[in-house]
Design a protein around this motif. Structure first.
Motif, PDB file in Angstrom:
ATOM      1  N   LEU A  77      42.172  38.711  54.284  1.00 15.83           N
ATOM      2  CA  LEU A  77      41.526  39.792  53.550  1.00 15.83           C
ATOM      3  C   LEU A  77      41.541  39.527  52.056  1.00 15.83           C
ATOM      4  N   ILE A  78      42.654  39.000  51.574  1.00 17.33           N
ATOM      5  CA  ILE A  78      42.765  38.669  50.148  1.00 17.33           C
ATOM      6  C   ILE A  78      43.639  37.436  50.001  1.00 17.33           C
ATOM      7  N   HIS A  79      43.230  36.533  49.132  1.00 17.61           N
ATOM      8  CA  HIS A  79      44.050  35.378  48.762  1.00 17.61           C
ATOM      9  C   HIS A  79      43.887  35.184  47.267  1.00 17.61           C
ATOM     10  N   LEU A  80      44.993  35.327  46.562  1.00 16.06           N
ATOM     11  CA  LEU A  80      45.027  35.127  45.114  1.00 16.06           C
ATOM     12  C   LEU A  80      46.034  34.039  44.806  1.00 16.06           C
ATOM     13  N   ARG A  81      45.735  33.260  43.757  1.00 17.82           N
ATOM     14  CA  ARG A  81      46.679  32.251  43.252  1.00 17.82           C
ATOM     15  C   ARG A  81      46.813  32.430  41.759  1.00 17.82           C
ATOM     16  N   LEU A  82      48.004  32.207  41.268  1.00 12.54           N
ATOM     17  CA  LEU A  82      48.207  32.180  39.818  1.00 12.54           C
ATOM     18  C   LEU A  82      48.147  30.734  39.361  1.00 12.54           C
ATOM     19  N   ILE A  83      47.241  30.462  38.445  1.00 10.22           N
ATOM     20  CA  ILE A  83      47.048  29.114  37.927  1.00 10.22           C
ATOM     21  C   ILE A  83      46.952  29.199  36.406  1.00 10.22           C
ATOM     22  N   ASP A  84      47.889  28.579  35.721  1.00 13.33           N
ATOM     23  CA  ASP A  84      47.871  28.537  34.251  1.00 13.33           C
ATOM     24  C   ASP A  84      47.673  29.913  33.623  1.00 13.33           C
ATOM     25  N   GLY A  85      48.381  30.918  34.150  1.00 10.86           N
ATOM     26  CA  GLY A  85      48.318  32.252  33.572  1.00 10.86           C
ATOM     27  C   GLY A  85      47.088  33.051  33.958  1.00 10.86           C
ATOM     28  N   LYS A  86      46.285  32.546  34.865  1.00 15.48           N
ATOM     29  CA  LYS A  86      45.085  33.245  35.326  1.00 15.48           C
ATOM     30  C   LYS A  86      45.228  33.566  36.811  1.00 15.48           C
ATOM     31  N   ILE A  87      44.601  34.646  37.239  1.00 18.69           N
ATOM     32  CA  ILE A  87      44.590  35.022  38.645  1.00 18.69           C
ATOM     33  C   ILE A  87      43.309  34.472  39.251  1.00 18.69           C
ATOM     34  N   CYS A  88      43.480  33.483  40.103  1.00 17.45           N
ATOM     35  CA  CYS A  88      42.354  32.832  40.758  1.00 17.45           C
ATOM     36  C   CYS A  88      42.063  33.582  42.063  1.00 17.45           C
ATOM     37  N   ILE A  89      40.859  34.099  42.193  1.00 15.24           N
ATOM     38  CA  ILE A  89      40.464  34.869  43.366  1.00 15.24           C
ATOM     39  C   ILE A  89      39.851  33.907  44.380  1.00 15.24           C
ATOM     40  N   GLU A  90      40.664  33.477  45.334  1.00 14.27           N
ATOM     41  CA  GLU A  90      40.200  32.547  46.355  1.00 14.27           C
ATOM     42  C   GLU A  90      39.376  33.264  47.421  1.00 14.27           C
ATOM     43  N   THR A  91      39.858  34.417  47.873  1.00  9.57           N
ATOM     44  CA  THR A  91      39.165  35.227  48.884  1.00  9.57           C
ATOM     45  C   THR A  91      39.402  36.678  48.540  1.00  9.57           C
ATOM     46  N   ASN A  92      38.338  37.481  48.583  1.00 15.65           N
ATOM     47  CA  ASN A  92      38.498  38.916  48.353  1.00 15.65           C
ATOM     48  C   ASN A  92      37.580  39.673  49.304  1.00 15.65           C
ATOM     49  N   ASN A  93      38.161  40.176  50.383  1.00 13.88           N
ATOM     50  CA  ASN A  93      37.446  41.014  51.330  1.00 13.88           C
ATOM     51  C   ASN A  93      37.967  42.448  51.282  1.00 13.88           C
ATOM     52  N   VAL A  94      38.583  42.800  50.167  1.00 15.27           N
ATOM     53  CA  VAL A  94      39.102  44.148  49.938  1.00 15.27           C
ATOM     54  C   VAL A  94      38.375  44.672  48.711  1.00 15.27           C
ATOM     55  N   GLY A  95      37.430  45.564  48.932  1.00 14.34           N
ATOM     56  CA  GLY A  95      36.498  46.003  47.899  1.00 14.34           C
ATOM     57  C   GLY A  95      37.073  46.371  46.557  1.00 14.34           C
ATOM     58  N   ASP A  96      38.131  47.160  46.511  1.00 18.01           N
ATOM     59  CA  ASP A  96      38.622  47.668  45.232  1.00 18.01           C
ATOM     60  C   ASP A  96      39.919  47.004  44.770  1.00 18.01           C
ATOM     61  N   PHE A  97      40.260  45.876  45.345  1.00 20.25           N
ATOM     62  CA  PHE A  97      41.532  45.227  45.023  1.00 20.25           C
ATOM     63  C   PHE A  97      41.606  44.820  43.551  1.00 20.25           C
ATOM     64  N   ILE A  98      40.586  44.172  43.045  1.00 22.06           N
ATOM     65  CA  ILE A  98      40.588  43.705  41.650  1.00 22.06           C
ATOM     66  C   ILE A  98      40.620  44.897  40.697  1.00 22.06           C
ATOM     67  N   GLU A  99      39.853  45.945  41.007  1.00 19.41           N
ATOM     68  CA  GLU A  99      39.867  47.145  40.171  1.00 19.41           C
ATOM     69  C   GLU A  99      41.266  47.766  40.133  1.00 19.41           C
ATOM     70  N   ASP A 100      41.969  47.715  41.267  1.00 17.37           N
ATOM     71  CA  ASP A 100      43.334  48.244  41.297  1.00 17.37           C
ATOM     72  C   ASP A 100      44.272  47.415  40.414  1.00 17.37           C
ATOM     73  N   LEU A 101      44.067  46.108  40.370  1.00 16.34           N
ATOM     74  CA  LEU A 101      44.868  45.261  39.467  1.00 16.34           C
ATOM     75  C   LEU A 101      44.559  45.595  38.010  1.00 16.34           C
ATOM     76  N   ILE A 102      43.294  45.805  37.716  1.00 16.15           N
ATOM     77  CA  ILE A 102      42.898  46.177  36.346  1.00 16.15           C
ATOM     78  C   ILE A 102      43.542  47.517  35.979  1.00 16.15           C
ATOM     79  N   ASP A 103      43.543  48.459  36.932  1.00 10.96           N
ATOM     80  CA  ASP A 103      44.191  49.764  36.695  1.00 10.96           C
ATOM     81  C   ASP A 103      45.688  49.607  36.437  1.00 10.96           C
ATOM     82  N   ARG A 104      46.285  48.535  36.926  1.00  7.16           N
ATOM     83  CA  ARG A 104      47.718  48.260  36.704  1.00  7.16           C
ATOM     84  C   ARG A 104      47.943  47.498  35.393  1.00  7.16           C
ATOM     85  N   GLY A 105      46.892  47.314  34.601  1.00  8.22           N
ATOM     86  CA  GLY A 105      47.057  46.714  33.288  1.00  8.22           C
ATOM     87  C   GLY A 105      46.686  45.243  33.182  1.00  8.22           C
TER      88      GLY A 105
END
Length: 112
Positions: free
Chosen positions: A64-92
């Motif tokens: 559903l979701i696969h994220l990697r941290l690479i050099d201080g960036k969040i690499c979005i490998e797979t995102n099948n969860v509609g509001d996941f990124i927005e929720d991370l943004i809401d967390r700052g």
């Protein structure tokens, strides 16, 4: 009081958001025909949410979701969860902290 580094803030936001989405799915289990599992590898900074069909359906799973941290960036490998990124943004997490990797074209696309 210890201040978290940027990477620690990213890790914590990812884990908190994974657990939040997992809990939402668990709370709605009566209406869904799958369950989720969270997997993370702190050594390689890979974070997953995996969905698994519930019986009596055949056991199929998907990422559903696969994220990697690479050099201080969040690499979005797979995102099948509609509001996941927005929720991370809401967390700052600022939008500038996200990258989407460029995928190689498939052989069928190369032959066009």
């Amino acid at each position: 009081m210890e201040t978290l580094t940027r990477i620690d803030q990213q890790r914590q936001a990812i884990l908190d958001t994974l657990h939040e989405h997992h809990q939402i799915i668990q709370n709605n289990q009566d209406h869904l025909q799958f369950t989720t599992y969270i997997a993370s590898d702190p050594e390689t900074d890979n974070y997953f949410m995996i969905g698994l069909d519930l019986p009596p359906k055949p056991q199929k799973y998907g990422i559903l979701i696969h994220l990697r941290l690479i050099d201080g960036k969040i690499c979005i490998e797979t995102n099948n969860v509609g509001d996941f990124i927005e929720d991370l943004i809401d967390r700052g997490i600022p939008e500038t902290d996200f990258i989407v990797p460029q995928r190689d074209r498939t052989p069928a696309e190369t032959n066009r």
